[in-house]
Design a protein around this motif. Structure first.
Motif, PDB file in Angstrom:
ATOM      1  N   ASP A   8       0.513  -1.339  -0.075  1.00 36.28           N
ATOM      2  CA  ASP A   8       0.273  -0.016   0.025  1.00 36.28           C
ATOM      3  C   ASP A   8       0.783   1.046  -0.117  1.00 36.28           C
ATOM      4  O   ASP A   8       1.272   1.737   0.726  1.00 36.28           O
ATOM      5  CB  ASP A   8      -0.762   0.517   1.038  1.00 36.28           C
ATOM      6  CG  ASP A   8      -2.366   1.050   1.291  1.00 36.28           C
ATOM      7  OD1 ASP A   8      -2.161   1.558   0.248  1.00 36.28           O
ATOM      8  OD2 ASP A   8      -2.999   1.565   2.022  1.00 36.28           O
ATOM      9  N   THR A 170      -1.525   7.972  -3.505  1.00 31.05           N
ATOM     10  CA  THR A 170      -1.837   7.737  -1.914  1.00 31.05           C
ATOM     11  C   THR A 170      -1.657   8.960  -0.489  1.00 31.05           C
ATOM     12  O   THR A 170      -2.472   8.315  -0.161  1.00 31.05           O
ATOM     13  CB  THR A 170      -0.525   6.378  -1.778  1.00 31.05           C
ATOM     14  OG1 THR A 170      -1.342   5.919  -3.503  1.00 31.05           O
ATOM     15  CG2 THR A 170      -0.909   6.174  -0.755  1.00 31.05           C
ATOM     16  N   LYS A 176      -8.356   4.763   2.915  1.00 30.19           N
ATOM     17  CA  LYS A 176      -7.749   4.453   2.352  1.00 30.19           C
ATOM     18  C   LYS A 176      -8.970   3.647   1.452  1.00 30.19           C
ATOM     19  O   LYS A 176      -9.833   3.100   0.432  1.00 30.19           O
ATOM     20  CB  LYS A 176      -7.077   3.176   2.548  1.00 30.19           C
ATOM     21  CG  LYS A 176      -7.779   2.138   3.929  1.00 30.19           C
ATOM     22  CD  LYS A 176      -7.015   0.927   4.338  1.00 30.19           C
ATOM     23  CE  LYS A 176      -7.881   0.350   5.400  1.00 30.19           C
ATOM     24  NZ  LYS A 176      -7.207  -0.818   5.770  1.00 30.19           N
ATOM     25  N   GLU A 180      -9.671   3.497  -2.873  1.00 30.70           N
ATOM     26  CA  GLU A 180     -10.005   2.236  -3.304  1.00 30.70           C
ATOM     27  C   GLU A 180     -11.268   1.988  -4.786  1.00 30.70           C
ATOM     28  O   GLU A 180     -11.680   1.558  -5.673  1.00 30.70           O
ATOM     29  CB  GLU A 180     -10.058   1.157  -2.012  1.00 30.70           C
ATOM     30  CG  GLU A 180     -10.201  -0.106  -3.268  1.00 30.70           C
ATOM     31  CD  GLU A 180     -10.194  -1.954  -1.820  1.00 30.70           C
ATOM     32  OE1 GLU A 180     -11.005  -2.521  -2.395  1.00 30.70           O
ATOM     33  OE2 GLU A 180      -9.937  -1.705  -1.104  1.00 30.70           O
ATOM     34  N   ASN A 199      -0.339   3.097  -6.673  1.00 38.67           N
ATOM     35  CA  ASN A 199      -0.425   2.431  -5.553  1.00 38.67           C
ATOM     36  C   ASN A 199      -0.068   1.338  -6.082  1.00 38.67           C
ATOM     37  O   ASN A 199      -1.529   0.590  -6.362  1.00 38.67           O
ATOM     38  CB  ASN A 199      -1.640   2.573  -4.547  1.00 38.67           C
ATOM     39  CG  ASN A 199      -2.438   1.909  -3.022  1.00 38.67           C
ATOM     40  OD1 ASN A 199      -2.287   0.448  -3.553  1.00 38.67           O
ATOM     41  ND2 ASN A 199      -1.815   3.027  -2.762  1.00 38.67           N
TER      42      ASN A 199
END
Length: 391
Positions: A8, A170, A176, A180, A199
């Protein structure tokens, strides 16, 4: 916890890390965190940030993650074997109160090879800790509405069907979960325009291309690692070419300002590298000057790629694409405007290398606000060596 995988992070951390393993394994560095926003109080979240970093330092690469990296064409087997033993050393990072009201310090000191992966997840942690405390339960509906507007804008730009862009968000993401969702949505709705993400974890999960080459820290470190300061930019590009033999061929152009870059980016580098990345200054002027530079060095600009990544939104990216359409290849890396455009003001936070092997290092940007140095005397010397104007 916020970070649950060492993938990540951004791809260029791995591409630089491999160079460090092979070329500079003993280099020692220092990084320093800075929040550029005024009036932001991060002190109440120090313990929470420390807890998240503690968890980050327990992570190791999983078998499927190593296999994914192994299948990237430019990753070498000894680097994969090193990553199989790797974890981030908690002893090398400190989070403390800063001198200014509301300010926090995050300092990283240690082996470059073992600390290079701190930056991106730490910035993602600070962002998410801040936003989940400041805006608990915030609906993402406004973010979804804005994202759909950007998708519609691209689909309606039929005059530039070749428009390509990537997610570079990122380090600046709202969360997060939102990051996504953005990548998942773009993969589904813009398959012809969305070319990938920086990412690595999301690239793996959504079968899109991981993108990235080098960052400012690589060229900064070479100020201390090269034979002499004036040759440090040439030294950095040559070491990169030795490592990747023509692969990952996008050079970063703004560590010493664009004038100094063009002086060093001679015919050899013009032909060797696939293109260059813009990250400060006027993008239209930068592009025009780079195309003239290619022509002066007997290189067809139409064969080269200009990557734009400086605080872009889609309106600006489309305008740039129209200006250079048919004159060169273009690509766009969009960060905050993708991953932190949900209706609240984003943080402007960075974590930059400030020393290498005990020597100050610095980035001298074409935008004064992006210049960062802990040693004013060294910064003045750097400007003198590269014939840069004082700011």
């Amino acid at each position: 916890m916020i970070i649950n995988s060492l993938l990540d992070t951004d791809l260029y951390k791995f591409s630089m890390m491999q160079v460090v393993l092979h070329q500079f394994p003993s280099a020692q560095v220092e990084y320093r965190f800075k929040c550029r926003n005024k009036g932001i109080n991060l002190r109440p979240y120090i313990d929470e940030i420390r807890e998240e970093i503690h968890h980050l330092c327990q992570l190791k690469f999983q078998k499927d993650e190593l296999e994914y990296l192994r299948n990237l064409r430019f990753i070498k087997i000894d680097f994969i074997e090193f990553l199989g033993l790797f974890h981030l050393p908690e002893r090398c990072i400190q989070v403390t109160q800063g001198e200014e009201e509301g300010e926090i310090n995050i300092d990283v000191k240690g082996s470059w090879l073992h600390t290079i992966l701190f930056e991106i997840p730490v910035l993602a942690i600070v962002n998410e800790v801040y936003f989940r405390n400041q805006y608990p339960g915030l609906s993402l509906d406004e973010g979804r509405r804005r994202l759909q507007g950007k998708i519609d804008m691209i689909l309606q730009a039929t005059d530039i069907p070749s428009f390509k862009f990537a997610d570079y968000g990122t380090r600046r993401r709202f969360s997060k979960v939102w990051h996504e969702e953005v990548v998942r949505t773009l993969v589904a709705k813009l398959p012809k325009h969305f070319v990938g993400t920086s990412n690595v974890l999301l690239a793996k999960k959504y079968n899109t291309t991981p993108l990235g080459t080098m960052a400012h820290e690589y060229l900064q470190a070479c100020q201390a690692l090269g034979p002499r300061l004036r040759d440090s930019q040439v030294f950095a590009l040559e070491k990169w070419a030795q490592e990747y033999r023509g692969d990952l061929g996008i050079a970063l152009s703004d560590v010493y300002g664009f004038n100094a870059f063009l002086r060093d980016f001679d015919m050899f580098f013009c032909k060797l590298f696939d293109g260059a990345r813009h990250d400060s200054g006027d993008p239209f002027e930068w592009g025009e000057r780079l195309l003239r530079h290619y022509e002066a060095n007997r290189v067809d600009p139409r064969m080269k790629t200009l990557v734009f990544s400086d605080g872009l939104n889609f309106e600006l990216a489309l305008d740039i694409a129209r200006r250079f359409d048919g004159r060169c290849k273009t690509s766009f890396g969009i960060g905050t405007n993708l991953t932190n455009d949900v209706g609240v003001s984003p943080l402007q936070i960075v974590m930059k290398m400030v020393r290498c092997n005990g020597q100050p290092v610095a980035k001298v940007s074409d935008e004064p606000g992006k210049t960062m140095s802990v040693d004013p005397e060294y910064l003045n010397y750097l400007r003198h060596v590269f014939d840069l104007p004082k700011q």
